[in-house]
Design an enzyme around this catalytic site. Structure first.
Site, PDB file in Angstrom:
ATOM      1  N   HIS A  19     -46.537 -29.553  22.839  1.00 35.00           N
ATOM      2  CA  HIS A  19     -46.082 -29.215  21.484  1.00 35.00           C
ATOM      3  C   HIS A  19     -47.273 -28.783  20.623  1.00 35.00           C
ATOM      4  CE1 HIS A  19     -42.686 -32.296  22.237  1.00 35.00           C
ATOM      5  NE2 HIS A  19     -42.065 -31.162  22.060  1.00 35.00           N
ATOM      6  N   LYS A  43     -29.723 -36.874  22.097  1.00 33.42           N
ATOM      7  CA  LYS A  43     -30.800 -37.711  22.656  1.00 33.42           C
ATOM      8  C   LYS A  43     -30.815 -39.087  22.016  1.00 33.42           C
ATOM      9  CE  LYS A  43     -34.214 -34.232  24.037  1.00 33.42           C
ATOM     10  NZ  LYS A  43     -35.476 -33.573  23.689  1.00 33.42           N
ATOM     11  N   ARG A  95     -41.344 -23.120  28.148  1.00 28.87           N
ATOM     12  CA  ARG A  95     -42.245 -23.469  29.256  1.00 28.87           C
ATOM     13  C   ARG A  95     -41.895 -22.743  30.536  1.00 28.87           C
ATOM     14  NH1 ARG A  95     -40.891 -29.472  28.899  1.00 28.87           N
ATOM     15  NH2 ARG A  95     -39.004 -28.405  28.226  1.00 28.87           N
ATOM     16  N   SER A 133     -41.588 -34.743  26.956  1.00 29.27           N
ATOM     17  CA  SER A 133     -41.645 -36.084  26.375  1.00 29.27           C
ATOM     18  C   SER A 133     -41.067 -37.105  27.351  1.00 29.27           C
ATOM     19  CB  SER A 133     -40.878 -36.119  25.055  1.00 29.27           C
ATOM     20  OG  SER A 133     -41.400 -35.164  24.171  1.00 29.27           O
TER      21      SER A 133
HETATM   22  N1  COA Z   1     -44.897 -28.031  26.093  1.00 29.95           N
HETATM   23  C1  COA Z   1     -44.460 -29.122  26.716  1.00 29.95           C
HETATM   24  N2  COA Z   1     -43.277 -29.666  26.495  1.00 29.95           N
HETATM   25  C2  COA Z   1     -42.476 -29.116  25.611  1.00 29.95           C
HETATM   26  C3  COA Z   1     -42.850 -27.986  24.906  1.00 29.95           C
HETATM   27  C4  COA Z   1     -44.128 -27.437  25.166  1.00 29.95           C
HETATM   28  N3  COA Z   1     -44.570 -26.365  24.542  1.00 29.95           N
HETATM   29  N4  COA Z   1     -41.841 -27.650  24.084  1.00 29.95           N
HETATM   30  C5  COA Z   1     -40.869 -28.524  24.296  1.00 29.95           C
HETATM   31  N5  COA Z   1     -41.240 -29.417  25.215  1.00 29.95           N
HETATM   32  C6  COA Z   1     -40.435 -30.497  25.771  1.00 29.95           C
HETATM   33  C7  COA Z   1     -40.379 -31.715  24.947  1.00 29.95           C
HETATM   34  O1  COA Z   1     -41.397 -32.605  25.320  1.00 29.95           O
HETATM   35  C8  COA Z   1     -38.995 -32.225  25.218  1.00 29.95           C
HETATM   36  O2  COA Z   1     -38.895 -32.940  26.408  1.00 29.95           O
HETATM   37  P1  COA Z   1     -37.707 -33.992  26.658  1.00 29.95           P
HETATM   38  O3  COA Z   1     -36.408 -33.231  26.666  1.00 29.95           O
HETATM   39  O4  COA Z   1     -38.086 -34.569  27.961  1.00 29.95           O
HETATM   40  O5  COA Z   1     -37.745 -34.969  25.523  1.00 29.95           O
HETATM   41  C9  COA Z   1     -38.195 -30.969  25.374  1.00 29.95           C
HETATM   42  O6  COA Z   1     -39.095 -30.027  25.851  1.00 29.95           O
HETATM   43  C10 COA Z   1     -37.631 -30.474  24.089  1.00 29.95           C
HETATM   44  O7  COA Z   1     -37.829 -31.416  23.064  1.00 29.95           O
HETATM   45  P2  COA Z   1     -38.367 -31.159  21.648  1.00 29.95           P
HETATM   46  O8  COA Z   1     -39.177 -29.902  21.600  1.00 29.95           O
HETATM   47  O9  COA Z   1     -38.980 -32.385  21.112  1.00 29.95           O
HETATM   48  O10 COA Z   1     -37.102 -30.938  20.844  1.00 29.95           O
HETATM   49  P3  COA Z   1     -35.575 -30.814  21.135  1.00 29.95           P
HETATM   50  O11 COA Z   1     -35.259 -29.761  22.118  1.00 29.95           O
HETATM   51  O12 COA Z   1     -35.009 -32.163  21.333  1.00 29.95           O
HETATM   52  O13 COA Z   1     -35.252 -30.272  19.668  1.00 29.95           O
HETATM   53  C11 COA Z   1     -33.966 -29.783  17.807  1.00 29.95           C
HETATM   54  C12 COA Z   1     -34.028 -29.900  19.312  1.00 29.95           C
HETATM   55  C13 COA Z   1     -34.424 -31.052  17.119  1.00 29.95           C
HETATM   56  C14 COA Z   1     -34.847 -28.617  17.330  1.00 29.95           C
HETATM   57  C15 COA Z   1     -32.491 -29.484  17.493  1.00 29.95           C
HETATM   58  O14 COA Z   1     -31.694 -30.516  18.033  1.00 29.95           O
HETATM   59  C16 COA Z   1     -32.226 -29.348  16.019  1.00 29.95           C
HETATM   60  O15 COA Z   1     -32.472 -28.295  15.450  1.00 29.95           O
HETATM   61  N6  COA Z   1     -31.750 -30.458  15.367  1.00 29.95           N
HETATM   62  C17 COA Z   1     -31.457 -30.493  13.952  1.00 29.95           C
HETATM   63  C18 COA Z   1     -29.936 -30.406  13.737  1.00 29.95           C
HETATM   64  C19 COA Z   1     -29.451 -28.997  13.982  1.00 29.95           C
HETATM   65  O16 COA Z   1     -29.748 -28.062  13.232  1.00 29.95           O
HETATM   66  N7  COA Z   1     -28.664 -28.845  15.055  1.00 29.95           N
HETATM   67  C20 COA Z   1     -28.121 -27.553  15.451  1.00 29.95           C
HETATM   68  C21 COA Z   1     -29.051 -26.857  16.381  1.00 29.95           C
HETATM   69  S1  COA Z   1     -28.366 -25.309  16.932  1.00 29.95           S
END
Ligand code: COA
Length: 169
Positions: A19, A43, A95, A133
């Site tokens: 991240h 999640k 990724r 994560s």
């Molecule tokens: N390098 C390594 N790992 C990465 C990465 C990178 N560059 N980018 C993402 N990841 C990993 C994370 O570690 C995470 O792993 P996990 O699934 O094992 O936990 C996964 O990829 C993605 O997680 P993260 O980037 O933390 O976020 P997310 O995908 O859970 O995020 C939100 C989603 C929060 C952005 C989305 O749910 C949201 O916008 N929520 C707000 C409410 C909303 O508007 N909802 C409608 C959305 S359309």
């Protein structure tokens, strides 16, 4: 020209070096970056919402290359937060092909909800392409070394969680 504000959203449970790589890439391009610690309804996080916001703030403070970046907790829709912050861009990391389908769904939905905000995708260093994560938590709670994948403050927070957990057993 007015400044371009970009949001880097995620659950950040916890924030990883993958991240951080994306956040630094975004910082090189946009005028202002806000890390949005959000809620993914699908999640069940290890760290509470407040803990994730706090931990992400501490990570930003501990890395001089991240100074100037704001960290905010978001409880509603990301696109509403973007509107409120006058952000034109949402940045996400891609990724591998596996991320693509999920990101595409989110991008289309976000566009439906707010057509004024643009999603931008960046590739992290290849060395972070397998980091997530969940995998970091799995390695850590099974006694593995995660020091190459997360900042020191994250390891400290996870060690605290581990001792809280062992106290409950
Ligand atoms: N390098 C390594 N790992 C990465 C990465 C990178 N560059 N980018 C993402 N990841 C990993 C994370 O570690 C995470 O792993 P996990 O699934 O094992 O936990 C996964 O990829 C993605 O997680 P993260 O980037 O933390 O976020 P997310 O995908 O859970 O995020 C939100 C989603 C929060 C952005 C989305 O749910 C949201 O916008 N929520 C707000 C409410 C909303 O508007 N909802 C409608 C959305 S359309």
């Amino acid at each position: 020209m007015s400044e371009v504000v970009a949001i880097v959203p995620g659950t950040f449970d916890p924030i990883t070096n993958g991240h951080i790589d994306i956040i630094k890439r975004a910082k090189n391009i946009f005028d202002k970056i806000i890390i949005a610690v959000a809620i993914n309804a699908g999640k069940i996080p290890l760290f509470s919402f407040e803990e994730r916001v706090e931990l992400t703030k501490r990570v930003v403070e501990s890395d001089s290359e991240l100074h100037g970046i704001e960290v905010k907790g978001v409880k509603g829709l990301l696109v509403d937060f973007a509107r409120q912050e006058k952000a034109k861009v949402i940045v996400r990391g891609l990724r591998a092909v596996g991320d693509f389908e999920y990101e595409l769904q989110m991008a289309f939905m976000n566009r439906r909800l707010n057509s004024e905000v643009e999603m931008i995708y960046m590739m992290p260093y290849i060395k972070y392409s397998f980091v997530s994560s969940s995998i970091v938590k799995d390695v850590f709670f099974n006694g593995g070394d995660i020091s190459k994948f997360v900042p020191e403050v994250v390891i400290e927070a996870m060690s605290k969680k581990l001792s809280e957990r062992s106290g409950k057993i």
